[in-house]
Scaffold this active site. Structure first.
Site, PDB file in Angstrom:
ATOM      1  N   SER A  83      55.540  51.861  45.597  1.00  0.00           N
ATOM      2  CA  SER A  83      54.706  52.969  45.130  1.00  0.00           C
ATOM      3  C   SER A  83      54.083  53.748  46.284  1.00  0.00           C
ATOM      4  O   SER A  83      54.022  54.979  46.260  1.00  0.00           O
ATOM      5  CB  SER A  83      53.609  52.429  44.207  1.00  0.00           C
ATOM      6  OG  SER A  83      54.168  51.809  43.069  1.00  0.00           O
ATOM      7  N   CYS A 111      55.007  46.149  42.665  1.00  0.00           N
ATOM      8  CA  CYS A 111      54.187  46.530  41.511  1.00  0.00           C
ATOM      9  C   CYS A 111      55.035  46.784  40.277  1.00  0.00           C
ATOM     10  O   CYS A 111      54.762  46.260  39.195  1.00  0.00           O
ATOM     11  CB  CYS A 111      53.354  47.764  41.846  1.00  0.00           C
ATOM     12  SG  CYS A 111      52.349  48.352  40.470  1.00  0.00           S
ATOM     13  N   CYS A 116      52.307  44.369  39.102  1.00  0.00           N
ATOM     14  CA  CYS A 116      51.344  44.965  38.174  1.00  0.00           C
ATOM     15  C   CYS A 116      51.916  45.283  36.796  1.00  0.00           C
ATOM     16  O   CYS A 116      51.320  44.927  35.774  1.00  0.00           O
ATOM     17  CB  CYS A 116      50.782  46.264  38.757  1.00  0.00           C
ATOM     18  SG  CYS A 116      50.614  46.323  40.537  1.00  0.00           S
ATOM     19  N   LYS A 119      53.494  42.258  34.767  1.00  0.00           N
ATOM     20  CA  LYS A 119      52.349  41.364  34.529  1.00  0.00           C
ATOM     21  C   LYS A 119      51.461  41.905  33.400  1.00  0.00           C
ATOM     22  O   LYS A 119      51.014  41.152  32.532  1.00  0.00           O
ATOM     23  CB  LYS A 119      51.563  41.200  35.834  1.00  0.00           C
ATOM     24  CG  LYS A 119      50.321  40.310  35.771  1.00  0.00           C
ATOM     25  CD  LYS A 119      49.054  41.089  35.438  1.00  0.00           C
ATOM     26  CE  LYS A 119      48.790  42.250  36.356  1.00  0.00           C
ATOM     27  NZ  LYS A 119      48.364  41.866  37.687  1.00  0.00           N
ATOM     28  N   GLY A 256      43.788  32.453  43.776  1.00  0.00           N
ATOM     29  CA  GLY A 256      43.594  33.889  43.806  1.00  0.00           C
ATOM     30  C   GLY A 256      43.868  34.537  42.461  1.00  0.00           C
ATOM     31  O   GLY A 256      44.097  33.876  41.456  1.00  0.00           O
ATOM     32  N   TYR A 257      43.890  35.869  42.478  1.00  0.00           N
ATOM     33  CA  TYR A 257      44.006  36.589  41.211  1.00  0.00           C
ATOM     34  C   TYR A 257      45.368  36.395  40.556  1.00  0.00           C
ATOM     35  O   TYR A 257      45.470  36.349  39.320  1.00  0.00           O
ATOM     36  CB  TYR A 257      43.699  38.072  41.413  1.00  0.00           C
ATOM     37  CG  TYR A 257      44.756  38.859  42.155  1.00  0.00           C
ATOM     38  CD1 TYR A 257      45.769  39.515  41.462  1.00  0.00           C
ATOM     39  CD2 TYR A 257      44.744  38.956  43.534  1.00  0.00           C
ATOM     40  CE1 TYR A 257      46.740  40.240  42.118  1.00  0.00           C
ATOM     41  CE2 TYR A 257      45.707  39.668  44.201  1.00  0.00           C
ATOM     42  CZ  TYR A 257      46.704  40.315  43.502  1.00  0.00           C
ATOM     43  OH  TYR A 257      47.670  41.032  44.166  1.00  0.00           O
ATOM     44  N   GLU A 261      45.638  34.996  36.736  1.00  0.00           N
ATOM     45  CA  GLU A 261      46.263  35.899  35.769  1.00  0.00           C
ATOM     46  C   GLU A 261      47.420  35.209  35.037  1.00  0.00           C
ATOM     47  O   GLU A 261      47.498  35.232  33.801  1.00  0.00           O
ATOM     48  CB  GLU A 261      46.761  37.160  36.473  1.00  0.00           C
ATOM     49  CG  GLU A 261      45.653  38.105  36.883  1.00  0.00           C
ATOM     50  CD  GLU A 261      46.157  39.333  37.607  1.00  0.00           C
ATOM     51  OE1 GLU A 261      45.434  40.353  37.631  1.00  0.00           O
ATOM     52  OE2 GLU A 261      47.283  39.287  38.162  1.00  0.00           O
ATOM     53  N   GLU A 391      45.207  44.940  49.330  1.00  0.00           N
ATOM     54  CA  GLU A 391      46.589  44.982  48.854  1.00  0.00           C
ATOM     55  C   GLU A 391      46.635  45.353  47.377  1.00  0.00           C
ATOM     56  O   GLU A 391      46.860  44.531  46.504  1.00  0.00           O
ATOM     57  CB  GLU A 391      47.267  43.641  49.130  1.00  0.00           C
ATOM     58  CG  GLU A 391      47.343  43.325  50.624  1.00  0.00           C
ATOM     59  CD  GLU A 391      48.051  42.013  50.912  1.00  0.00           C
ATOM     60  OE1 GLU A 391      48.865  41.577  50.088  1.00  0.00           O
ATOM     61  OE2 GLU A 391      47.758  41.413  51.962  1.00  0.00           O
ATOM     62  N   ARG A 401      49.624  59.216  50.638  1.00  0.00           N
ATOM     63  CA  ARG A 401      49.437  60.660  50.447  1.00  0.00           C
ATOM     64  C   ARG A 401      48.566  61.254  51.540  1.00  0.00           C
ATOM     65  O   ARG A 401      48.845  62.357  52.041  1.00  0.00           O
ATOM     66  CB  ARG A 401      48.835  60.918  49.070  1.00  0.00           C
ATOM     67  CG  ARG A 401      49.825  60.699  47.934  1.00  0.00           C
ATOM     68  CD  ARG A 401      49.163  60.793  46.578  1.00  0.00           C
ATOM     69  NE  ARG A 401      50.151  60.654  45.492  1.00  0.00           N
ATOM     70  CZ  ARG A 401      49.852  60.398  44.228  1.00  0.00           C
ATOM     71  NH1 ARG A 401      48.560  60.260  43.883  1.00  0.00           N
ATOM     72  NH2 ARG A 401      50.788  60.282  43.318  1.00  0.00           N
ATOM     73  N   HIS A 527      26.580  53.571  22.033  1.00  0.00           N
ATOM     74  CA  HIS A 527      26.342  52.364  21.229  1.00  0.00           C
ATOM     75  C   HIS A 527      27.200  52.367  19.979  1.00  0.00           C
ATOM     76  O   HIS A 527      27.378  53.411  19.352  1.00  0.00           O
ATOM     77  CB  HIS A 527      24.856  52.317  20.837  1.00  0.00           C
ATOM     78  CG  HIS A 527      24.466  51.093  20.081  1.00  0.00           C
ATOM     79  ND1 HIS A 527      24.360  49.857  20.670  1.00  0.00           N
ATOM     80  CD2 HIS A 527      24.180  50.926  18.760  1.00  0.00           C
ATOM     81  CE1 HIS A 527      24.011  48.978  19.769  1.00  0.00           C
ATOM     82  NE2 HIS A 527      23.891  49.601  18.591  1.00  0.00           N
ATOM     83  N   GLU A 532      27.593  49.887  27.636  1.00  0.00           N
ATOM     84  CA  GLU A 532      26.235  50.436  27.585  1.00  0.00           C
ATOM     85  C   GLU A 532      25.232  49.526  28.298  1.00  0.00           C
ATOM     86  O   GLU A 532      24.163  49.958  28.706  1.00  0.00           O
ATOM     87  CB  GLU A 532      25.788  50.671  26.148  1.00  0.00           C
ATOM     88  CG  GLU A 532      25.552  49.401  25.341  1.00  0.00           C
ATOM     89  CD  GLU A 532      25.041  49.687  23.935  1.00  0.00           C
ATOM     90  OE1 GLU A 532      23.962  50.302  23.810  1.00  0.00           O
ATOM     91  OE2 GLU A 532      25.729  49.311  22.968  1.00  0.00           O
TER      92      GLU A 532
END
Length: 549
Positions: A83, A111, A116, A119, A256-257, A261, A391, A401, A527, A532
């Site tokens: 990406s 990804c 990503c 997943k 880790g994540y 996950e 990362e 970019r 609400h 909120e």
């Protein structure tokens, strides 16, 4: 101007094409573009190289056979079609630069293919499973009957087809941007002279190219720890997406994540899941509120957490085809279908000839860059997972970019660079996590304990309100707002619970703009929502607002 011998008819045809597009002709041959100033030269081709590029670009590739000091095949060569690399390439092409992307695998990088996107598909499936499990609390029946079942091969096939469509979209986007796509494995040439060599994926002879600027965006890959039978009898996070069936019993190794996950997905879909962590808990680098709340929720869901193990010692294959996992602390886990290693990743740089090109690396092989993505080799840049700094796919896209802006966008972009401060992050655990800014411990270390004020809230989402269960058994949402100084500048925001993933983006904008606690309080709450809570945290409205409530 240097004179190059070409066929007169070809010369006139090329001049006509370039002139029609407003280009400036300097010098060219049938296989070489010299001192070009327009992307129109992307139409110049080499018949000897046809078949070595993606079909969509089969008429766009300009090749190189020898290097001359003032001659380039491209303004910009990007190694890696993830990406970040594609975003940078397309941005550069939008400024009229002549751009090529070299990739040996599927477009989109980690990804899109094994990260990503797939997943999130599996996280969605797991979330639906959780909703079905909860439906009895809303008057629906049938969960315990045979009327509801889960078909892993079905979602795998649908997911894989979706990824293939995304691969095609990436290819078409590059084609529409005028970016040349080269299939093969690239490496930098010795001496840092702006050259690369490419071993084509079709097995044909090695090809060389030269560019004014070269970007390395090759991403990373999962690694396996040492230990007898560990690599032979386990899979990585990449391998998770190759599973043909839902495991009956799984061991996920990592803190880790990625580990939390995938452990959450497996458990929600029906796998008996064990999470092995080296120390006391997972997600140790995150704020303690997030870490502790996630730990509680994973246990409530039934995930068995093996703590202070110091990792896996060995994995053996039993006669029945199942695996036995031996941990360094002496624990043994038996009868395991799948062992998933999510204990670390490394940059994909081994084949790039970084040393020969003068590109220095730091700890664990990551490429060293400055704030402008510049490496130690002139004209060579790097971004994304190869650098090891935040990362995240959107981070790589933004970095790519901004780099293209600075290199090709003119004087107004001469100082363009990306900001690594206040980057919002979501972890698709069960429940999801949203976080931006510093942790409470980091804030105290940075600003001093007397200059930090922390607002907290923990509650059961209204979704769980009708449930006829004890209050302590209802899943919890945790929130924390960390403020610094007399103005109570918001320097950290952390949330875990239902909807955390979707609520963070807006709060991220506010924090990037320098919002204070008074600014949060000045925004009237929506609400009933979980979000909120961030604009009504006690004590509310004691700082003087400029506008609002």
């Amino acid at each position: 101007m240097r004179h190059i011998s070409v066929q007169p008819t070809s010369l006139l045809a090329m001049i006509a094409v370039v002139s029609t597009l407003g280009g400036r002709v300097v010098a060219f041959s049938a296989h070489r573009v010299t001192n070009y100033s327009t992307a129109a030269f992307a139409t110049v081709t080499s018949t000897s190289l046809r078949g070595r590029v993606r079909p969509a670009f089969g008429t766009q590739l300009a090749s190189s056979t020898t290097f001359e000091e003032d001659e380039y095949d491209f303004d910009y060569i990007v190694i890696g079609a993830g990406s970040g690399g594609i975003a940078s390439a397309r941005r550069a092409a939008s400024y009229g630069a002549k751009v090529a992307v070299v990739e040996k695998g599927r477009l989109g990088g980690t990804c899109v293919n094994v990260g990503c996107v797939p997943k999130k598909v599996m996280w969605n499936a797991a979330s639906i499973a959780e909703t079905l499990h909860d439906m009895k609390h809303y008057g629906f029946s049938g969960y315990d009957s045979d009327a509801i079942s889960f078909d892993w091969p079905f979602i795998k096939e649908a997911r894989d087809k979706y990824i293939l469509r995304l691969n095609g979209i990436y290819e078409r986007n590059m084609a529409n941007s005028g970016v040349t796509s080269i299939l093969g494995e690239a490496s930098l040439t010795d001496g840092g002279n702006g050259g690369i060599t490419v071993v084509p994926s079709d097995g044909s002879e090695t090809v060389s190219y030269k560019a004014k600027h070269i970007l390395i965006a090759t991403g990373g890959y999962p690694t396996f720890p040492g230990g007898d039978g560990v690599k032979e009898h386990s899979i990585s996070s990449d391998g998770f997406f190759e599973l043909e069936e839902l495991p009956r019993r799984a061991v996920v190794v990592g803190a880790g994540y990625i580990a939390v996950e995938l452990a959450g997905v497996l458990q929600a879909l029906g796998t008996e899941t064990n999470l092995v962590v080296r120390k006391e808990a997972a997600m140790r680098e995150f704020d303690e509120m997030l870490r502790d709340t996630l730990d509680e929720e994973m246990q409530r869901q039934g995930i068995a957490i093996h703590r202070n193990t110091n990792g896996v010692k060995s994995i053996s294959l039993d006669d029945d085809g199942l695996k036995t996992v031996h941990l360094e602390n002496g624990e043994v886990i038996t009868g395991v279908d799948t062992v998933l290693m999510a204990a670390g990743r490394a940059p994909s740089v081994n084949t790039l000839n970084l040393t020969g090109a003068g590109v220095e690396q730091g700890d664990k092989g990551y490429i060293q860059v400055n704030d402008y993505s510049e490496t130690t080799a002139n004209g060579v840049y790097a971004l994304g997972d190869v650098c090891g700094n935040i990362e995240l796919t959107p981070m790589a896209i933004a970095t790519g970019r901004r780099l293209a802006d600075r290199l090709f966008g003119g004087p107004e972009h001469s100082g363009a660079k990306v900001s690594y401060e206040y980057v919002p992050t979501v972890v698709f655990s069960h429940p999801p996590i949203g976080t931006i800014g510093v942790t409470e411990a980091q804030a105290i270390e940075k600003y001093g304990e007397d200059n930090v004020k922390v607002y907290r809230s923990k509650f059961a989402n209204l979704y769980y309100g009708p449930w006829n269960v004890e209050a302590d058994d209802k899943p919890k949402t945790g929130m924390k707002l960390i403020c610094a100084g007399e103005t109570e500048l918001v320097v950290g925001l952390h949330v875990i619970g239902m909807g955390a993933d979707e609520m963070l983006q807006g709060f991220g904008i506010a924090i990037k703009m320098g919002a204070t606690k008074a600014d949060f309080d000045a925004c009237v709450a929506i609400h009933p929502t979980a979000s909120e809570e961030f604009v009504t945290m006690f004590p509310w409205g004691l700082s003087k607002p400029a506008t609002g409530a």
